[in-house]
Design a protein around this motif. Structure first.
Motif, PDB file in Angstrom:
ATOM      1  N   SER A 108       0.834  -1.210   0.000  1.00  0.00           N
ATOM      2  CA  SER A 108       0.000   0.000   0.000  1.00  0.00           C
ATOM      3  C   SER A 108       0.865   1.255   0.000  1.00  0.00           C
ATOM      4  CB  SER A 108      -0.913   0.039   1.226  1.00  0.00           C
ATOM      5  OG  SER A 108      -2.020  -0.779   1.031  1.00  0.00           O
ATOM      6  N   ARG A 138      -8.138  -1.508  -7.647  1.00  0.00           N
ATOM      7  CA  ARG A 138      -8.758  -0.548  -6.727  1.00  0.00           C
ATOM      8  C   ARG A 138      -9.295   0.672  -7.464  1.00  0.00           C
ATOM      9  NH1 ARG A 138      -6.893  -4.274  -4.422  1.00  0.00           N
ATOM     10  NH2 ARG A 138      -6.246  -4.459  -2.246  1.00  0.00           N
ATOM     11  N   ARG A 197      -4.648  -1.668   5.528  1.00  0.00           N
ATOM     12  CA  ARG A 197      -4.553  -1.425   4.080  1.00  0.00           C
ATOM     13  C   ARG A 197      -5.789  -0.707   3.551  1.00  0.00           C
ATOM     14  NH1 ARG A 197      -3.206  -5.659   0.034  1.00  0.00           N
ATOM     15  NH2 ARG A 197      -3.767  -7.322   1.459  1.00  0.00           N
ATOM     16  N   ASP A 198      -6.977  -1.081   4.076  1.00  0.00           N
ATOM     17  CA  ASP A 198      -8.213  -0.388   3.670  1.00  0.00           C
ATOM     18  C   ASP A 198      -8.067   1.107   3.906  1.00  0.00           C
ATOM     19  OD1 ASP A 198      -9.463  -2.744   3.071  1.00  0.00           O
ATOM     20  OD2 ASP A 198     -10.924  -2.683   4.711  1.00  0.00           O
ATOM     21  N   ASP A 201      -5.585   2.671   1.488  1.00  0.00           N
ATOM     22  CA  ASP A 201      -6.141   2.672   0.119  1.00  0.00           C
ATOM     23  C   ASP A 201      -7.281   3.699  -0.023  1.00  0.00           C
ATOM     24  OD1 ASP A 201      -4.388   0.638  -0.526  1.00  0.00           O
ATOM     25  OD2 ASP A 201      -5.882  -0.963  -0.498  1.00  0.00           O
ATOM     26  N   ARG A 204      -5.765   7.637   0.512  1.00  0.00           N
ATOM     27  CA  ARG A 204      -4.691   8.237  -0.288  1.00  0.00           C
ATOM     28  C   ARG A 204      -5.276   9.263  -1.273  1.00  0.00           C
ATOM     29  NH1 ARG A 204      -3.984   2.673  -3.280  1.00  0.00           N
ATOM     30  NH2 ARG A 204      -5.610   2.958  -4.823  1.00  0.00           N
TER      31      ARG A 204
END
Ligand code: DC
Length: 245
Positions: A108, A138, A197-198, A201, A204
């Motif tokens: 990530s 994604r 990570r969620d 992601d 960002r």
């Protein structure tokens, strides 16, 4: 035609995309594997994933290719070939090496940098030129292929996603009836990693994880793989019929 499958880690994108590719004439593009391969090369060379300039140089020289895994090797002992594809980076096979906890923890961070994303998106568009593609990632429906005829945004409860990812890494098939986690501690680590990570992601600045406005939402928490595949194939048929009118 392009089918875009987006969604968070463990939402079932890989299983769904692989199965869809098997049941159709579409080629599967696993964009997560591309970010993973870049991360692996950086880790192998002792490069800090936060160092955008150096990671960008590695990305520029990254040559990624995919090959179908021989039948029956989709779930090997480490569960490493979970997408059923072999992955090569600069000629070196990285199929297993890109699915380690170390890559999970760093990928990530690599995927955060806007310039690196631009390079990866360009490679993804080249891959898809003139082909029927199922692309998984994604930002596929929002950024990479905004023109995709079918856009699916998968979701699933974070615990369900961690359970699936753990079973895969333990070499099992999370879609098999009665599949269960063996190592509770590994599950907890996977769950924490998925939540982390969620967050990265989603928050960002460059291409945050979010559904395209015209994406169809599919919650897979209580769906079997076959049900999810049927649903997307129906959407693809409807899109084809509409394009033919
Ligand atoms: O789907 P995956 O777990 O293999 O993806 C690995 C990481 O790569 C994930 O944390 C987010 C990133 N990724 C991304 O930012 N954009 C994509 N199109 C695919 C993956």
């Amino acid at each position: 035609m392009i089918i875009a499958i987006d969604g968070p880690a463990g939402s079932g994108k890989s299983s769904l995309s692989r199965e869809l590719a098997e049941k159709s004439d579409f080629t599967y593009l696993d964009t997560g594997a591309m970010y993973r391969a870049l991360t692996l090369l950086c880790l192998e060379r002792g490069i800090d994933p936060r160092d955008e300039d150096v990671v960008e140089r590695v990305a520029q020289h990254l040559d990624i290719s995919f090959a179908d895994a021989p039948k029956g090797t989709e779930q090997n002992a480490e569960g490493a070939s979970e997408t059923g594809q072999r992955v090569f980076a600069n000629g070196q096979e990285v199929t297993d090496a890109i699915r380690t906890a170390e890559v999970d923890e760093n990928v990530s961070l690599v995927a955060l940098h806007p310039n690196i994303r631009k390079i990866m998106v360009e490679k993804q568009r080249v891959f898809a030129k003139g082909a029927n593609i199922i692309a998984e990632g994604r930002d596929i429906g929002t950024v990479v292929f905004p023109q995709a005829e079918v856009k699916v945004f998968l979701s699933a409860d974070a615990k369900a996603r961690a359970t699936r990812r753990t079973i895969e890494r333990e070499g099992g098939d999370p879609t098999a009836p009665g599949a269960a986690v063996k190592d509770k501690a590994f599950f907890e680590k996977t769950y924490a990693d998925i939540l982390k990570r969620d967050k990265i992601d989603e928050e960002r600045c460059a291409s945050p994880l979010k559904p395209a406005l015209d994406a169809k939402l599919l919650d897979t928490t209580h769906l079997t793989l076959a049900q999810a595949v049927d649903t997307v194939l129906k959407w693809a048929e409807a899109a084809r019929a509409q394009a033919a009118q």
